[in-house]
Design an enzyme around this catalytic site. Sequence first.
Site, PDB file in Angstrom:
ATOM      1  CG  HIS A 220      -1.516  11.195 -64.331  1.00 52.57           C
ATOM      2  ND1 HIS A 220      -1.428  10.914 -63.002  1.00 52.57           N
ATOM      3  CD2 HIS A 220      -2.363  10.262 -64.847  1.00 52.57           C
ATOM      4  CE1 HIS A 220      -2.185   9.865 -62.710  1.00 52.57           C
ATOM      5  NE2 HIS A 220      -2.769   9.449 -63.809  1.00 52.57           N
TER       6      HIS A 220
ATOM      7  CD  GLN B 189      -3.254   8.268 -68.716  1.00 49.31           C
ATOM      8  OE1 GLN B 189      -4.280   7.639 -68.436  1.00 49.31           O
ATOM      9  NE2 GLN B 189      -2.139   8.096 -68.056  1.00 49.31           N
TER      10      GLN B 189
ATOM     11  CG  ASP C 256      -5.501   5.080 -62.716  1.00 51.39           C
ATOM     12  OD1 ASP C 256      -4.688   4.320 -63.259  1.00 51.39           O
ATOM     13  OD2 ASP C 256      -5.855   6.175 -63.203  1.00 51.39           O
TER      14      ASP C 256
ATOM     15  CG  ASN D 111      13.041  13.015 -58.006  1.00 52.39           C
ATOM     16  OD1 ASN D 111      13.830  12.069 -58.042  1.00 52.39           O
ATOM     17  ND2 ASN D 111      13.108  13.962 -57.089  1.00 52.39           N
TER      18      ASN D 111
ATOM     19  CD  GLU E 187       1.082   4.113 -68.119  1.00 53.31           C
ATOM     20  OE1 GLU E 187       0.954   5.229 -68.683  1.00 53.31           O
ATOM     21  OE2 GLU E 187       1.324   3.993 -66.911  1.00 53.31           O
ATOM     22  CG  HIS E 188      -3.305   3.554 -68.881  1.00 52.11           C
ATOM     23  ND1 HIS E 188      -2.483   4.631 -68.639  1.00 52.11           N
ATOM     24  CD2 HIS E 188      -3.327   2.835 -67.733  1.00 52.11           C
ATOM     25  CE1 HIS E 188      -2.038   4.572 -67.379  1.00 52.11           C
ATOM     26  NE2 HIS E 188      -2.532   3.485 -66.818  1.00 52.11           N
TER      27      HIS E 188
ATOM     28  CG  HIS F 169      31.999 -28.110 -69.177  1.00 51.38           C
ATOM     29  ND1 HIS F 169      33.022 -27.272 -68.823  1.00 51.38           N
ATOM     30  CD2 HIS F 169      30.852 -27.384 -69.012  1.00 51.38           C
ATOM     31  CE1 HIS F 169      32.525 -26.088 -68.463  1.00 51.38           C
ATOM     32  NE2 HIS F 169      31.210 -26.138 -68.567  1.00 51.38           N
TER      33      HIS F 169
END
Lengths: 431, 431
Positions: free
Chosen positions: B262, B259, B361, B214, B327-328, B420
Amino acid sequence: MKRLDTREAGFEAAFDALLDTARDTTARVDGAVAEIISRVRAEGDAALLELTARFDRWQPRDATALRVTAEEIAEATASINPALMEALDTAATRIETFHRAQMPADITVPDPAGLTLGMRWNAVDAAGLYVPGGKAAYPSSVLMNAIPARVAGVGRVAVAVPTPNGEINPLVLAACGRAGVTEVWRIGGAQAIAALAWGTATIAPVDKVTGPGNAYVAEAKRQVFGRVGIDSIAGPSEVVVLADGAQDPARVAMDLMAQAEHDEAAQSILITDSPALADAVPGAVEAALATLPRSAIAGESWRRHGAVILVRDWAEGAALTDRLAPEHLQVMVADPQGLFARIRHAGAAFLGPWCPEALGDYVAGPNHVLPTGRTARFASGLSVFDFLKRTTWIAAEEAGLRATGPAAVALARAEGLEAHARSIAGRIGVD
Amino acid sequence: MKRLDTREAGFEAAFDALLDTARDTTARVDGAVAEIISRVRAEGDAALLELTARFDRWQPRDATALRVTAEEIAEATASINPALMEALDTAATRIETFHRAQMPADITVPDPAGLTLGMRWNAVDAAGLYVPGGKAAYPSSVLMNAIPARVAGVGRVAVAVPTPNGEINPLVLAACGRAGVTEVWRIGGAQAIAALAWGTATIAPVDKVTGPGNAYVAEAKRQVFGRVGIDSIAGPSEVVVLADGAQDPARVAMDLMAQAEHDEAAQSILITDSPALADAVPGAVEAALATLPRSAIAGESWRRHGAVILVRDWAEGAALTDRLAPEHLQVMVADPQGLFARIRHAGAAFLGPWCPEALGDYVAGPNHVLPTGRTARFASGLSVFDFLKRTTWIAAEEAGLRATGPAAVALARAEGLEAHARSIAGRIGVD
């Protein structure tokens, strides 16, 4: 400088104190940075002009004057002496070769159940590279950021470099030219990061921002993360040198000072199994400091954060190195590859008595942008991977869905996601 | 739901509005999270006990009671019905196979100048996986986080899962057992992330923290970043479905609803070149909603964030998809591989009419933890790479240093870093 000995009581407490000492003295600037970013988002180019005048002390005539022209890059390149230009070219060629070898291959995974699975790599469309101005303007960092981006296949690479009082280091421009960067902006600070991440009327937004900077730049990168990708946020630099009794104390001392001269917050640690070397190096450091132009900085770093740790054997030395997880690790012992194989956590390793870390800062080929402050436990140096992202894919025909679908339906229902279940079940005619 | 048509005036403005709509309604909790983290750092286990009693409403008798026992994992596993356990096992086996195929190889780069260069991959020592409790406790996410960590070679994997009112989903414990996770802690929220990152007397710290949560968990991950590595911070989920006129509107609709169910903030977008499909799908969505248990959530997502976009051709469709960087991505056209090859930005792709996203999934094999909110422009799904880091190395003998050193000396001096330069020059006897 602290001297520790694993045989002594109190070693664990002293080593823990060394691990826990915060070297980063970054001021909290989040409020100021948030305000600069919101101004650039709201006012665009006008904010850039005003902030550049205020912070960099020169007044661009308009937004197009923020861009460095191709002629300026060519002129700067022509002004560099040929031997130095050749060194830059050698470095660029070698860095490119190494980063090409990093490029990963797409995969296709055979599947007995009849699906086809795969993973594809693609570059980001546009990357923005921040290059600090003024005294910390390092042309080597231009190469180390721009070349991996170009090797990864990034279509558009934009460099932002502040020009305090309107001045720019010509070697930085020459490095841009050599790395094939044609889009260079005279902007700096949080306003440059904001312009790269959000775009203005003149500057198109990018997808990824990399490169070192001061506290404002670091905080701005934190704040734009999510809108764009960022590389890691670098802290002060560090080296751990593992050296046995066969090593020359003067060389070991100069290797330690090469790290210490970066910054008072830098850290140089020698771990040795040789009491004689542990005794000799501190004096050799003092002798080196007496001859170095940046001895004030290097000396302060050594006094505040330097350490010489005497260990019983290299099993102990390897275990302590993993707890330090150093950015740079020099391994100067009889079997450097063998000892390196026993160590898990380091940003970059330099193997053998003929491999001072500074070789890797410039020309060896691997990147010199590396994880600092023990983050090598989980982070890596800059690479082509920073400019690539993956898309996994699944291809299914009816038979593959029939073979694998019922298990997915069962799990979707166990999670209470009925549309998930039906999107499969409806295709294969099961309940 | 919005309906857009690329032929219509005002399309660009409408599409930009779709791109710019913030779906994430995360509350600002940074102050509260900072306080929780500093309490866990200062008070350790005592803070965990108190915060668990307060937020999860059960009182652990002492810190050892925070750990789930091996017997509890075994009992939970035995309580699952065998068909479901078999589905979980199928999923775990397939996820493991795919992630094994991701494992990168070390490289050694030949060098004509005589150095030896290389890059080595190592796993992090310890990873902490957050698993949300309550209604969002998804056993599939346990597999998707724990299996890549174990395949990468992480020595210690610790799971943190809150148990509101002392209750835990047995399928989550069964998934831990199947994934080989033996260290499971009944802790949640920002206090769990703090305990994983900083450690307590009872819980050893980890190097990397992954997993969804969350607003408190997400903010805590942001705040511990740097102390440990984190995966990306996930926003609401989304799908873009590319479908031509040959597709069944009811199947397309169910894919969109899979989708949408969700979360009200989820987004489902259909892009089609078929006016008939564009006309048919909204009605099919309403028909699907009438039958779905989570229709209130899915319907709200569809009304707020859903879209049907009619394009002239798939060149337009591919370009719009890249701007959405979903995302998908489902690709249901005659030549799905061909269209996928024209698209650069997506977290995961599902190719063909027989490949609903829900298959991925659960059981297909690729990871379901994917970049949301257009971050697929620069970010990737969870993978073995999240649990690995690289160490580059350089090995030099005297000849290699003599061949490459002078260029490094020249560049070091151009940058004003004399130590160096001398760390190289001193070894090869040049000025």
